[in-house]
Design a protein around this motif. Structure first.
Motif, short mmCIF file in Angstrom:
data_model
loop_
_atom_site.label_atom_id
_atom_site.label_comp_id
_atom_site.label_asym_id
_atom_site.label_seq_id
_atom_site.Cartn_x
_atom_site.Cartn_y
_atom_site.Cartn_z
N LEU A 159 26.25 -60.62 54.90
CA LEU A 159 26.73 -61.15 56.17
C LEU A 159 27.02 -62.64 56.04
CD1 LEU A 159 24.12 -59.33 58.44
CD2 LEU A 159 26.35 -58.49 57.66
N ALA A 160 27.52 -63.22 57.10
CA ALA A 160 27.88 -64.64 57.06
C ALA A 160 26.67 -65.52 56.80
CB ALA A 160 28.55 -65.03 58.38
N ASP A 161 25.48 -65.08 57.24
CA ASP A 161 24.28 -65.90 57.07
C ASP A 161 23.44 -65.47 55.87
OD1 ASP A 161 23.66 -63.51 58.26
OD2 ASP A 161 22.13 -64.33 59.59
N GLY A 162 24.01 -64.65 54.99
CA GLY A 162 23.30 -64.30 53.76
C GLY A 162 23.11 -62.81 53.56
N GLU A 163 22.28 -62.48 52.56
CA GLU A 163 22.00 -61.08 52.24
C GLU A 163 20.88 -60.56 53.14
OE1 GLU A 163 21.14 -60.44 48.15
OE2 GLU A 163 22.69 -61.82 47.45
N LYS A 164 21.02 -59.33 53.59
CA LYS A 164 20.01 -58.71 54.43
C LYS A 164 19.67 -57.33 53.87
CE LYS A 164 20.33 -62.07 57.50
NZ LYS A 164 19.23 -63.02 57.74
N LEU A 165 18.37 -57.08 53.69
CA LEU A 165 17.92 -55.79 53.18
C LEU A 165 17.90 -54.77 54.31
CD1 LEU A 165 16.80 -54.34 50.65
CD2 LEU A 165 14.51 -54.93 51.46
N ALA A 166 18.43 -53.58 54.02
CA ALA A 166 18.52 -52.55 55.06
C ALA A 166 18.31 -51.18 54.45
CB ALA A 166 19.88 -52.61 55.75
N LEU A 167 17.92 -50.24 55.31
CA LEU A 167 17.89 -48.82 54.97
C LEU A 167 18.81 -48.10 55.93
CD1 LEU A 167 14.86 -46.54 54.16
CD2 LEU A 167 16.59 -45.81 55.79
N VAL A 168 19.74 -47.34 55.41
CA VAL A 168 20.69 -46.61 56.24
C VAL A 168 20.65 -45.15 55.83
CG1 VAL A 168 23.12 -46.32 56.89
CG2 VAL A 168 22.17 -48.60 56.61
#
Length: 797
Positions: A579-588
């Motif tokens: 994203l614009a503010d950096g990497e984000k860890l997610a589970l989808v």
């Protein structure tokens, strides 16, 4: 990079086999991706002598040949080549041989009723050239019956992966130097005597862009004949994967592949005025040799004359000034271009070439004069003509870098003991010069002068790497890292531990883990709101945008599985979104197709719905350690969800922990999916971390001494009021005594006012040291009713 063993031996005096050379290349850090032996593809092809040639009885353009193969009786072969005739010698493919060009296996067959025992071959069929007008004609002294591979001198071809930090090995000469330093042979440096100049150069050559083109050398050769290049050169170019074109073009390609030095030859008759290296003008265009027109800007370096641009400097020449069969006078150009400028230009134009690969990595700035002399000598030898004087505009950056180097660093950093004399011999063989050395006991520092072609050398650690790899990477012993005594301490971070728990929990719930690309197409990114980070020079248009969500990759996986007949797809992935503010860890996760197959018990198949996605969300959030009992269900899940069948799970109004729901039909259409899909996503970075000093150990379980008490309440609330809000209010009414609460009925109908619904809640009370009295239960009940009233609920009478 490809090259033949025969070509390598032109620069390396060695008796080593192809297998030994391949092993040594791997040992010194030049990875061999493959070795091809053309002799294998030419098996079954022999030199044959045509004894007789007679017309085919039933075909005007065919002939029936009798050929001598050197053993046994002559064979009958049907041939359609116009140059087939009695007395000639050619190449015969015997039954069982496989034609390299098309993979066809030859066999004895009847052609128009006449038996044919093989095929007389052309150069194209054997992948030795493009000529297909007739069969191969060999000299009269060609030995009949000899394997053609042996006669032709077929040589094994190496395919070596050159890493970006080793541009000095982008030519056969550089690879030979490394091999010689490793002891597998003796390096044979190529020295070209200067070509005698017959006249002053008639063309003004200069550089008006000293930053982009610090040095621009050139000379004219007039009176050339641009025919075909000699067989030895064509064979080497073909081995390298290059198609022979003409003598002038082949010579420039040959020098590039042999010495890693790109150059260019212009047809002098097509130039007008001075030839200048300069900045392009915004909007200028050039038709390149790949027949594509490129629009340039002022950040690019070009080679131009008074008429316009002729060359995208260091990348590709122009179509209109290239050499042709009618070329008689040429201008040779050899220059040094700024690597950063070449790389930026190539990425902006989306243009790749062998020249760009070498220039943007960094060519040898000392090789301009030598390269021009080699080019000139080859052209004079092959094409004839006479050379002008050399014009030199600017000067290349040939300053040698000095590095202070301690021999003891090899053992300290490389983990291998190499004596000082051997270290000095290795570095000297690679072209490094020791300005002051002392060999013997004690700590010492050498000052090493680095050749300008070695752009990768920054400090002493790089010299250690050179010594270690030439000494042999396989000679570095495997040594275990030191470890403290006792039980090893865990090294996984809390985030890594959470990922492990989630993977196990997701798999245990019936989901299959998927791993998809971190890059997606612009169209896929647009379907989920667009991506912030777009590559200027992607390896594929389908891998251009860094994914803003894991959903596109999983939806693509759903489509692929459905296209292959899958009736139910249950996938999840843990990864990062950008994203614009950096990497984000997610589970989808995604659920598509049938939740329950049709059966005699259940009837029709049952599809997944948003509540299935919600159930997975809650289960996985609990596994991640999130306070599930405190979560609020709210809207605004995202544009790619169906607005009436989706929601978010939040810890407070702003902290979104998860989203779930049915995927919007428009999103499914963008991925060409024609079945309903539900999905859920957990924002793992938003889950509150466990407080410092906490422990994951469970408290000791002690069963209560007294039996629990259950009480049911029915409340009238507005239809729009989420039942979850009422449930949380009831649970929090008395945290000491209420241990559980659940909704067991949602009724709307007779007896319930319009716009209302009846929510029935079961409340579980747990007494402590003594049983509840009626007064205590009544007091707790009043707390429950009071808490519900704050949510607009009314106890049903």
């Amino acid at each position: 990079m490809k090259f033949s063993l025969e070509w390598l031996k032109y620069f390396l005096d060695t008796e080593a086999s192809a297998a030994e050379i391949s092993a040594k290349l791997n040992a010194i850090g030049l990875e061999v991706e493959g070795v091809e032996d053309p002799a294998e593809s030419l098996a079954g092809f022999r030199i044959a002598h045509v004894l007789t040639a007679a017309p085919h009885p039933d075909a005007d353009k065919l002939q029936v040949l009798t050929v001598d193969t050197g053993e046994g009786d002559p064979l009958q072969v049907v041939c359609g080549a116009p140059n087939a005739r009695a007395g000639m010698k050619g190449v015969l493919g015997l039954p069982g041989a496989v034609v390299p060009a098309n993979g066809m296996q030859l066999r004895k067959s009847a052609i128009r009723g006449v038996e044919s025992n093989g095929m007389m071959c052309s150069t194209r069929e054997l992948e030795l050239g493009d000529d297909h007008d007739g069969i191969i004609e060999l000299p009269d002294d060609a030995p009949v019956g000899t394997d053609f591979a042996t006669y032709h001198g077929a040589s094994p071809v190496f395919d070596v992966a050159i890493t970006p930090n080793r541009p000095d090995c982008m030519g056969v000469d550089g690879i030979a130097r490394d091999l010689a330093a490793s002891g597998i042979g003796t390096y044979k440096p190529f020295v070209q005597e200067p070509v005698a100049a017959s006249f002053p150069c008639p063309v003004e050559i200069r550089t008006d862009d000293p930053e982009g083109c610090p040095a621009f050398y050139g000379r004219v050769i007039r009176g050339v004949t641009n025919g075909g290049s000699p067989d030895w050169m064509q064979q080497r170019l073909i081995a390298a994967g290059q198609r022979p074109i003409s003598a002038l073009v082949d010579i420039t390609n040959y020098v590039m592949l042999a010495f890693g030095r790109p150059a260019h030859a212009y047809d002098l008759a097509k130039l007008n005025g001075a030839v200048v290296a300069r900045r392009a003008k915004d909007g200028e265009q050039v038709l390149a040799l790949n027949e594509k027109t490129y629009t340039l800007d002022s950040g690019m370096t070009v080679i131009a004359d008074d008429s316009g641009v002729h060359d995208i400097a260091g990348i590709m020449g122009g179509e209109h000034s290239g050499c042709s069969e009618s070329t008689t006078d040429v201008l040779l150009e050899i220059a040094y271009f700024d690597p950063d400028r070449i790389g930026a230009t190539g990425r902006k134009l989306g243009l790749s070439s062998d020249a760009r690969t070498r220039f943007e990595r960094g060519v040898d700035p000392e090789f301009l004069d030598a390269g021009l002399e080699i080019l000139s000598a080859l052209i004079l030898k092959i094409c004839g003509g006479e050379a002008s004087e050399v014009v030199r505009a600017g000067s290349p950056p040939v300053e040698r870098k000095l590095v202070d180097y301690e021999p003891l660093l090899v053992e300290k950093l490389g983990g291998v003991d190499v004596d000082e004399a051997n270290q000095l011999a290795i570095l000297s063989a690679l072209g490094f010069e020791a300005l002051n050395t002392q060999i013997g006991p004690g700590r010492k520092t050498w000052q090493m002068s680095c050749p300008p072609r070695r752009h990768d050398i920054e400090g002493p650690a790089d010299l250690v790497e050179e010594v270690v790899r030439i000494h042999g990477l396989d000679n570095v012993a495997s040594v275990a890292l030191p470890r403290s005594a006792g039980v090893a301490k865990p090294t996984a971070t809390p985030a890594q531990l959470m990922e492990r728990r989630l993977r196990r929990a997701a798999a245990a719930s019936g989901l299959n883990e998927a791993i998809t690309w971190s890059f997606i197409s612009e169209e896929e990114a647009a379907a989920v709101g667009g991506g912030r980070w777009v590559l200027e020079n992607p390896i594929s248009e389908d891998l251009k945008v860094m994914r803003p969500s894991l959903l596109p990759g999983l939806l693509s996986a759903v489509r692929r599985n459905m296209d292959r007949g899958a009736s139910s797809v249950r996938l999840f992935e843990i990864g990062r979104r950008y994203l614009a503010d950096g990497e984000k860890l997610a589970l989808v996760g995604v659920l598509a197709g049938e939740k329950q197959a049709r059966s005699w018990q259940g009837g029709k198949a049952v599809a997944f719905d948003a509540y299935d996605a919600k159930a997975h969300c809650l289960e996985l959030l609990e596994a991640a350690g999130a306070p599930v009992d405190k979560l609020q269900v709210m809207r605004e899940a995202g544009e790619f969800y169906h607005p009436g069948q989706s929601a978010t799970l939040r810890l407070g109004p702003k902290n979104v922990l998860a989203s779930f729901g049915t995927i919007h039909p428009t999103t499914l259409k963008a991925f060409d999916i024609d079945v309903p899909v539900v999905a859920f996503g957990l924002h793992l970075d938003a889950i509150p971390a466990k407080k410092a000093g906490g422990t994951f150990a469970r408290a000791t379980y002690a069963p209560p001494a007294l039996q629990s008490v259950e009480r049911d309440f029915a409340f009238l609330v507005d239809v729009a009021r989420p039942a979850g809000e009422l449930l949380r209010a009831v649970q929090g009414a008395d945290k000491v005594n209420i241990v559980a609460a659940r909704i067991f009925d949602d009724f709307r109908g007779q007896g319930v006012p319009e716009g209302k619904k009846s929510i029935a809640v079961e409340v579980t009370l747990q007494p402590g040291e003594k049983s509840y009295t009626d007064e205590e239960i009544k007091a707790i009940s009043e707390k429950v009713v009071g808490a519900a009233a704050k949510q607009g609920a009314e106890l049903r009478g």
